[in-house]
Design an enzyme around this catalytic site. Structure first.
Site, PDB file in Angstrom:
ATOM      1  N   TRP A 287      57.478 -46.963  -8.704  1.00  0.00           N
ATOM      2  CA  TRP A 287      57.094 -45.400  -8.417  1.00  0.00           C
ATOM      3  C   TRP A 287      58.252 -44.831  -7.656  1.00  0.00           C
ATOM      4  O   TRP A 287      58.567 -43.907  -7.877  1.00  0.00           O
ATOM      5  CB  TRP A 287      55.951 -45.400  -7.844  1.00  0.00           C
ATOM      6  CG  TRP A 287      54.524 -45.543  -9.023  1.00  0.00           C
ATOM      7  CD1 TRP A 287      54.701 -46.182 -10.216  1.00  0.00           C
ATOM      8  CD2 TRP A 287      53.348 -44.918  -8.634  1.00  0.00           C
ATOM      9  NE1 TRP A 287      53.545 -46.081 -10.709  1.00  0.00           N
ATOM     10  CE2 TRP A 287      52.538 -45.318  -9.877  1.00  0.00           C
ATOM     11  CE3 TRP A 287      52.531 -44.055  -7.737  1.00  0.00           C
ATOM     12  CZ2 TRP A 287      51.414 -44.857 -10.455  1.00  0.00           C
ATOM     13  CZ3 TRP A 287      51.428 -43.801  -7.985  1.00  0.00           C
ATOM     14  CH2 TRP A 287      50.734 -44.115  -9.402  1.00  0.00           C
TER      15      TRP A 287
ATOM     16  N   GLY B 149      58.078 -51.650  -6.440  1.00  0.00           N
ATOM     17  CA  GLY B 149      59.125 -50.218  -6.354  1.00  0.00           C
ATOM     18  C   GLY B 149      59.330 -49.307  -7.628  1.00  0.00           C
ATOM     19  O   GLY B 149      60.308 -48.542  -7.430  1.00  0.00           O
TER      20      GLY B 149
ATOM     21  N   LYS C  83      45.223 -44.564  -7.328  1.00  0.00           N
ATOM     22  CA  LYS C  83      44.499 -45.183  -8.860  1.00  0.00           C
ATOM     23  C   LYS C  83      43.371 -45.482  -8.285  1.00  0.00           C
ATOM     24  O   LYS C  83      42.944 -45.910  -7.019  1.00  0.00           O
ATOM     25  CB  LYS C  83      45.339 -46.732  -8.646  1.00  0.00           C
ATOM     26  CG  LYS C  83      45.111 -47.437  -9.914  1.00  0.00           C
ATOM     27  CD  LYS C  83      44.883 -49.158  -9.503  1.00  0.00           C
ATOM     28  CE  LYS C  83      46.505 -49.851  -9.439  1.00  0.00           C
ATOM     29  NZ  LYS C  83      47.233 -49.852 -10.589  1.00  0.00           N
TER      30      LYS C  83
ATOM     31  N   ASP D  15      54.312 -51.217   1.619  1.00  0.00           N
ATOM     32  CA  ASP D  15      53.698 -52.256   1.034  1.00  0.00           C
ATOM     33  C   ASP D  15      53.363 -53.486   1.876  1.00  0.00           C
ATOM     34  O   ASP D  15      54.019 -53.495   2.716  1.00  0.00           O
ATOM     35  CB  ASP D  15      54.425 -52.473  -0.416  1.00  0.00           C
ATOM     36  CG  ASP D  15      53.091 -53.263  -1.481  1.00  0.00           C
ATOM     37  OD1 ASP D  15      52.906 -52.613  -2.250  1.00  0.00           O
ATOM     38  OD2 ASP D  15      52.962 -54.403  -1.239  1.00  0.00           O
TER      39      ASP D  15
ATOM     40  N   ASP E 134      50.341 -53.009   6.316  1.00  0.00           N
ATOM     41  CA  ASP E 134      48.799 -52.835   5.795  1.00  0.00           C
ATOM     42  C   ASP E 134      48.403 -51.552   5.858  1.00  0.00           C
ATOM     43  O   ASP E 134      48.080 -50.865   6.827  1.00  0.00           O
ATOM     44  CB  ASP E 134      47.959 -53.692   6.303  1.00  0.00           C
ATOM     45  CG  ASP E 134      46.774 -54.148   5.818  1.00  0.00           C
ATOM     46  OD1 ASP E 134      46.165 -53.209   4.785  1.00  0.00           O
ATOM     47  OD2 ASP E 134      45.968 -54.876   6.245  1.00  0.00           O
TER      48      ASP E 134
ATOM     49  N   ASP F 219      49.314 -46.457  -5.555  1.00  0.00           N
ATOM     50  CA  ASP F 219      49.166 -47.313  -6.780  1.00  0.00           C
ATOM     51  C   ASP F 219      48.389 -48.609  -6.172  1.00  0.00           C
ATOM     52  O   ASP F 219      48.491 -49.660  -6.629  1.00  0.00           O
ATOM     53  CB  ASP F 219      50.194 -47.568  -7.540  1.00  0.00           C
ATOM     54  CG  ASP F 219      50.050 -48.040  -8.957  1.00  0.00           C
ATOM     55  OD1 ASP F 219      49.016 -47.929  -9.503  1.00  0.00           O
ATOM     56  OD2 ASP F 219      51.208 -48.496  -9.481  1.00  0.00           O
TER      57      ASP F 219
HETATM   58  N1  SAM Z   1      53.341 -48.605  -7.709  1.00  0.00           N
HETATM   59  C1  SAM Z   1      53.997 -50.016  -7.834  1.00  0.00           C
HETATM   60  C2  SAM Z   1      55.189 -49.806  -8.377  1.00  0.00           C
HETATM   61  O1  SAM Z   1      55.296 -48.979  -9.291  1.00  0.00           O
HETATM   62  O2  SAM Z   1      55.910 -50.852  -8.256  1.00  0.00           O
HETATM   63  C3  SAM Z   1      53.085 -51.061  -8.122  1.00  0.00           C
HETATM   64  C4  SAM Z   1      52.068 -51.145  -7.115  1.00  0.00           C
HETATM   65  S1  SAM Z   1      51.039 -52.735  -7.580  1.00  0.00           S
HETATM   66  C5  SAM Z   1      49.913 -52.462  -8.578  1.00  0.00           C
HETATM   67  C6  SAM Z   1      49.701 -52.806  -6.223  1.00  0.00           C
HETATM   68  C7  SAM Z   1      50.404 -52.950  -4.587  1.00  0.00           C
HETATM   69  O3  SAM Z   1      49.212 -53.001  -3.944  1.00  0.00           O
HETATM   70  C8  SAM Z   1      50.766 -54.535  -4.545  1.00  0.00           C
HETATM   71  O4  SAM Z   1      52.320 -54.440  -4.280  1.00  0.00           O
HETATM   72  C9  SAM Z   1      50.051 -54.952  -3.369  1.00  0.00           C
HETATM   73  O5  SAM Z   1      51.125 -55.578  -2.390  1.00  0.00           O
HETATM   74  C10 SAM Z   1      49.888 -53.455  -2.680  1.00  0.00           C
HETATM   75  N2  SAM Z   1      48.573 -53.443  -1.697  1.00  0.00           N
HETATM   76  C11 SAM Z   1      47.403 -53.736  -1.941  1.00  0.00           C
HETATM   77  N3  SAM Z   1      46.687 -54.084  -0.848  1.00  0.00           N
HETATM   78  C12 SAM Z   1      47.738 -53.443   0.177  1.00  0.00           C
HETATM   79  C13 SAM Z   1      47.407 -52.850   1.503  1.00  0.00           C
HETATM   80  N4  SAM Z   1      46.134 -53.221   2.297  1.00  0.00           N
HETATM   81  N5  SAM Z   1      48.348 -52.453   2.235  1.00  0.00           N
HETATM   82  C14 SAM Z   1      49.600 -52.081   1.443  1.00  0.00           C
HETATM   83  N6  SAM Z   1      49.856 -52.547   0.235  1.00  0.00           N
HETATM   84  C15 SAM Z   1      48.829 -53.054  -0.568  1.00  0.00           C
END
Ligand code: SAM
EC number: 2.1.1.205
Length: 396
Positions: free
Chosen positions: A55, A53, A214, A121, A137, A174
């Site tokens: 961002w 969280g 990203k 997320d 998802d 992200d």
């Molecule tokens: N932007 C976030 C922050 O600032 O705290 C960090 C994000 S982290 C790098 C990547 C996130 O992508 C993870 O929390 C992961 O659970 C989420 N993620 C990956 N695949 C996903 C999906 N299919 N649906 C939702 N979230 C997903």
């Protein structure tokens, strides 16, 4: 790597804890905003793949509280919060100091009205004031009605509409899969997440809106740029200073959403599956034929003239010739496009790849928000129950 050595080896990791961010990624978004003014005229935002969280924290502090960070705050002499981005890394700051600095920063705030932020997320996310969080998802079609409902509580899912009645100004993503280390596989899975983010974006973004996501820069990334340029007037790739140079990570920044005439986003026919996008790229190339690369000739008298493309040849008779290499012109022909690349963030800021010396009296801070349900939680519980790492019970 322990917490303490990570403090030394990753300035942004330590800085994030000092400044109360849930993750070091906060700096990436702040640096992207500094470069592209992402939050200008923005009140409605969707933050995809948002956990833990940081961002969303940035969105909450900039849009809901009206705080200023980085260069923007530096330019505004009333704002004190500039130091929150520049940091006091290595001075042994304690958790209490952070709160004091936050209070100080809460002077002269200019919150925006009617701000709506929805964060999604797969993982559960600890609540953040003013932010609607959804555990879903983004690759699943059922997430669209959930998101539309969060954006507009009067939305009726039985209407089967896939479009927001009150569209948003900015979509961030992200998203990153669990990296396997198999380079091509990781890039493939990442691109599927990006297409899922794009499909959601096409359903909820207003014309003129922005999309930031990203990407992992792989072999076919230029194809992706040309596909995104169907929908956005400007498509750029950015690498914030807080993103390690050694990583293939970058961010695609797409400005001024201009869907092609008659285009309707549909999850029955999502982008990235089948060849809908390829057809659209071809149609766009037909409408606006891609200009063949040219060779520029600089004559000895300093004048420039254009000539048709040809393989790189050495200049003679005082004429210097510059031309695009052949592979690049092939790329143009196949509908690929090379987006401008921008490095962003204060060059005098911390280097994400460097190790820093810390004073002896500094302390190692705890993470601001430990993961709510980390994938390794069960393993830790089992290890504890077994009496430690060398206990009697095996994890199998
Ligand atoms: N932007 C976030 C922050 O600032 O705290 C960090 C994000 S982290 C790098 C990547 C996130 O992508 C993870 O929390 C992961 O659970 C989420 N993620 C990956 N695949 C996903 C999906 N299919 N649906 C939702 N979230 C997903």
């Amino acid at each position: 790597m322990g917490k303490s050595s990570k403090d030394k080896r990753d300035a942004y990791y330590r800085l994030a804890k000092e400044q109360g961010w849930r993750a070091r990624s906060a700096f990436k978004l702040l640096q992207l905003d500094e470069e592209f003014d992402l939050f200008k005229d923005v009140t409605r935002v969707v933050d995809l793949c948002a956990a833990p969280g940081s961002w969303s924290q940035v969105l909450s502090r900039v849009l809901i509280k009206g705080e200023k960070f980085g260069r923007r705050a530096w330019e505004d002499e009333n704002a004190k919060s500039w130091q929150l981005l520049r940091g006091v890394f290595g001075t042994g700051v304690k958790q209490g100091d952070i709160q004091e600095r936050e209070l100080e920063a809460e002077q002269k705030l200019e919150p925006r009205k009617d701000v709506k932020i929805v964060a999604i997320d797969l993982q559960p996310m600890s609540p953040l004031a003013g932010i609607i969080t959804l555990k879903a998802d983004i690759t699943h079609p059922a997430t669209v009605p959930l998101l539309l409902r969060a954006l507009d509580p009067t939305y009726d899912p039985s209407s089967k509409s896939q479009h927001a009645s009150h569209p948003v100004d900015l979509v961030l993503s992200d998203g990153a899969p669990d990296v396997t280390g198999l380079h091509d596989l990781d890039i493939y899975v990442q691109s599927q997440l990006l297409f899922a983010a794009l499909n959601l974006t096409l359903c909820v973004l207003r014309p003129g809106g922005k999309f930031v996501a990203k990407i992992f820069r792989g072999r076919n990334v230029d194809l992706l740029y040309s596909q995104l340029s169907i929908f956005f007037e400007q498509v750029m790739v950015a690498k914030p200073r807080s993103s390690r140079a050694s990583s293939v990570e970058a961010f695609i920044v797409c400005l001024n959403f201009q869907p092609p005439e008659g285009f309707k986003a549909s999850l029955e026919e999502p982008m990235g599956i089948g060849n809908r996008l390829e057809k659209m790229v071809a149609a766009k190339a037909e409408r606006h034929p891609i200009v063949a690369p040219i060779t520029l000739q600089a004559a000895a008298n300093g004048t420039w003239s254009a000539a048709p493309a040809k393989p790189l040849v050495k200049g003679n008779d005082g004429v210097v010739e510059l031309s695009l290499p052949e592979e690049e012109s092939d790329a143009w022909k196949s509908g690929r496009w090379i987006a401008p690349f921008m490095a962003c963030g204060d060059l005098s800021g911390f280097d994400a790849d460097a190790s820093y010396h810390l004073p002896k009296d500094r302390i190692t801070l705890d993470p601001v928000q430990p993961p709510t349900a980390p994938p390794y939680k069960r393993a830790l519980e089992m290890r504890k129950a077994a009496g430690g790492a060398y206990g009697k019970t095996s994890l199998a």
